[in-house]
Motif scaffolding. Structure first.
Motif, PDB file in Angstrom:
ATOM      1  N   ILE A  16       0.834  -1.084   0.120  1.00 19.74           N
ATOM      2  CA  ILE A  16      -0.010  -0.072   0.190  1.00 19.74           C
ATOM      3  C   ILE A  16       0.840   1.167   0.052  1.00 19.74           C
ATOM      4  O   ILE A  16       1.653   1.591   0.660  1.00 19.74           O
ATOM      5  N   LEU A  17       0.635   2.308  -0.782  1.00 18.41           N
ATOM      6  CA  LEU A  17       1.119   3.607  -0.980  1.00 18.41           C
ATOM      7  C   LEU A  17       0.177   4.509   0.023  1.00 18.41           C
ATOM      8  O   LEU A  17      -0.926   4.686  -0.630  1.00 18.41           O
ATOM      9  N   ILE A  18       0.576   5.235   1.078  1.00 14.80           N
ATOM     10  CA  ILE A  18      -0.372   6.454   1.426  1.00 14.80           C
ATOM     11  C   ILE A  18       0.215   7.480   1.170  1.00 14.80           C
ATOM     12  O   ILE A  18       1.334   7.851   1.490  1.00 14.80           O
ATOM     13  N   ILE A  19      -0.504   8.328   0.339  1.00 15.23           N
ATOM     14  CA  ILE A  19      -0.193   9.660   0.034  1.00 15.23           C
ATOM     15  C   ILE A  19      -0.987  10.710   0.820  1.00 15.23           C
ATOM     16  O   ILE A  19      -2.143  11.063   0.652  1.00 15.23           O
ATOM     17  N   GLU A  20      -0.391  11.083   1.998  1.00 15.58           N
ATOM     18  CA  GLU A  20      -0.978  11.938   2.735  1.00 15.58           C
ATOM     19  C   GLU A  20      -0.156  12.781   3.595  1.00 15.58           C
ATOM     20  O   GLU A  20       0.887  12.511   3.999  1.00 15.58           O
ATOM     21  N   GLU A  49       3.949   2.025   2.449  1.00 17.23           N
ATOM     22  CA  GLU A  49       5.023   3.226   2.219  1.00 17.23           C
ATOM     23  C   GLU A  49       4.092   4.492   2.086  1.00 17.23           C
ATOM     24  O   GLU A  49       3.130   4.409   1.995  1.00 17.23           O
ATOM     25  N   THR A  50       4.914   5.775   2.039  1.00 17.83           N
ATOM     26  CA  THR A  50       4.432   6.914   2.547  1.00 17.83           C
ATOM     27  C   THR A  50       5.004   7.802   1.514  1.00 17.83           C
ATOM     28  O   THR A  50       6.178   7.692   1.242  1.00 17.83           O
ATOM     29  N   ALA A  51       4.130   9.020   1.263  1.00 17.12           N
ATOM     30  CA  ALA A  51       4.668  10.003   0.463  1.00 17.12           C
ATOM     31  C   ALA A  51       3.890  11.173   1.104  1.00 17.12           C
ATOM     32  O   ALA A  51       2.507  11.115   1.083  1.00 17.12           O
ATOM     33  N   GLU A 102       6.789  10.496  -7.950  1.00 20.55           N
ATOM     34  CA  GLU A 102       8.192   9.733  -8.091  1.00 20.55           C
ATOM     35  C   GLU A 102       7.797   8.109  -7.656  1.00 20.55           C
ATOM     36  O   GLU A 102       8.070   7.338  -8.583  1.00 20.55           O
ATOM     37  N   LYS A 103       7.141   8.033  -6.656  1.00 20.02           N
ATOM     38  CA  LYS A 103       6.952   6.508  -6.215  1.00 20.02           C
ATOM     39  C   LYS A 103       5.907   5.972  -7.299  1.00 20.02           C
ATOM     40  O   LYS A 103       5.992   4.633  -7.489  1.00 20.02           O
ATOM     41  N   THR A 104       4.734   6.747  -7.483  1.00 20.76           N
ATOM     42  CA  THR A 104       3.714   6.056  -8.448  1.00 20.76           C
ATOM     43  C   THR A 104       4.386   5.665  -9.692  1.00 20.76           C
ATOM     44  O   THR A 104       3.777   4.587 -10.446  1.00 20.76           O
ATOM     45  N   GLU A 105       5.243   6.471 -10.280  1.00 20.97           N
ATOM     46  CA  GLU A 105       5.922   6.116 -11.627  1.00 20.97           C
ATOM     47  C   GLU A 105       6.969   5.101 -11.504  1.00 20.97           C
ATOM     48  O   GLU A 105       7.003   4.454 -12.621  1.00 20.97           O
TER      49      GLU A 105
END
Length: 223
Positions: A3-7, A28-30, A38-41
């Protein structure tokens, strides 16, 4: 499942990470637009939790970029904005679901699980392949109706292989999926877990479904 948490709200992000790790997700977080982009790409995720308002840009632009690049990551928008227009805009742009703040972490987890089921398992909790039955809700595995005891990482590895049946999966992709991008390039863990999983599957099923593809990675075979 990764899971990526963009918050950008640090306290909320940390509470989500703590809760989801307790549910056996790799998190992972952003906290800013550029880092998130950058992470999603660069990486693939089973589900992305996406805030709309971010330092440096809009979460909607990240969502549009995902769809423009034909990324298949599930997307759950989490935002304080609760108007119908925002909700509709997010869903029309390709989000899988929308959850307004504040929310209960148990509901967030349920929404994530539902998205992953729809994306990977056609809405079912049961995944079947070549006599192997995986109950993703109970996190249990049966081979020819007999229970198969696996460690947590062996279970995640088997589920990843079955979900990508017939595809060659690189060692780097396996490392990222099971341990996050911090472990990319470290293959010692992979060799050990694959060796143990193959041994258990071969003993239970009478055949080895995991094939090594020289110079590329591994492939799970089966009907």
């Amino acid at each position: 499942m990764k899971i990526l948490i963009i918050e950008d709200e640090k306290a909320l992000s940390e509470s989500i990470v703590t809760y989801l790790k307790g549910e056996d997700y790799i998190c992972e977080t952003a906290s800013a637009f550029n880092t998130a982009l950058e992470k999603t790409e660069s990486y693939d995720y089973d589900c992305i939790l996406l805030d709309i308002t971010l330092p440096g840009g809009s979460g909607m632009e990240i969502l549009k970029n995902l769809k423009a690049n034909n990324k298949m990551d599930g997307v759950l928008i989490i935002s304080a904005k609760n108007s119908l227009d925002d909700r509709v805009a997010g869903l029309k742009s390709g989000a899988d679901d929308y959850l307004s703040k504040p929310f209960h972490l148990s509901e967030l987890s349920a929404r994530i699980a539902a998205i992953i089921r729809r994306k990977n398992f056609e809405g079912s909790n049961m995944v079947k392949c070549s006599g192997i039955h995986i109950d993703t809700q109970a996190r249990s595995v049966f081979v020819n109706s007999n229970p198969l005891e696996l460690t947590k990482k062996e279970y995640e590895l088997l589920l990843y292989f079955v979900t990508n049946k017939g595809r060659v999966i690189s060692k780097n992709a396996i490392a990222e999926h099971l341990w996050g991008d911090d472990m990319a390039g470290n293959y010692d863990f992979i060799y050990t877990h694959i060796k143990n999983l193959r041994k258990k599957l071969s003993a239970a099923a009478g055949m080895d479904h995991i094939r090594s593809v020289y110079g590329m990675g591994y492939k799970f075979t089966g009907a």
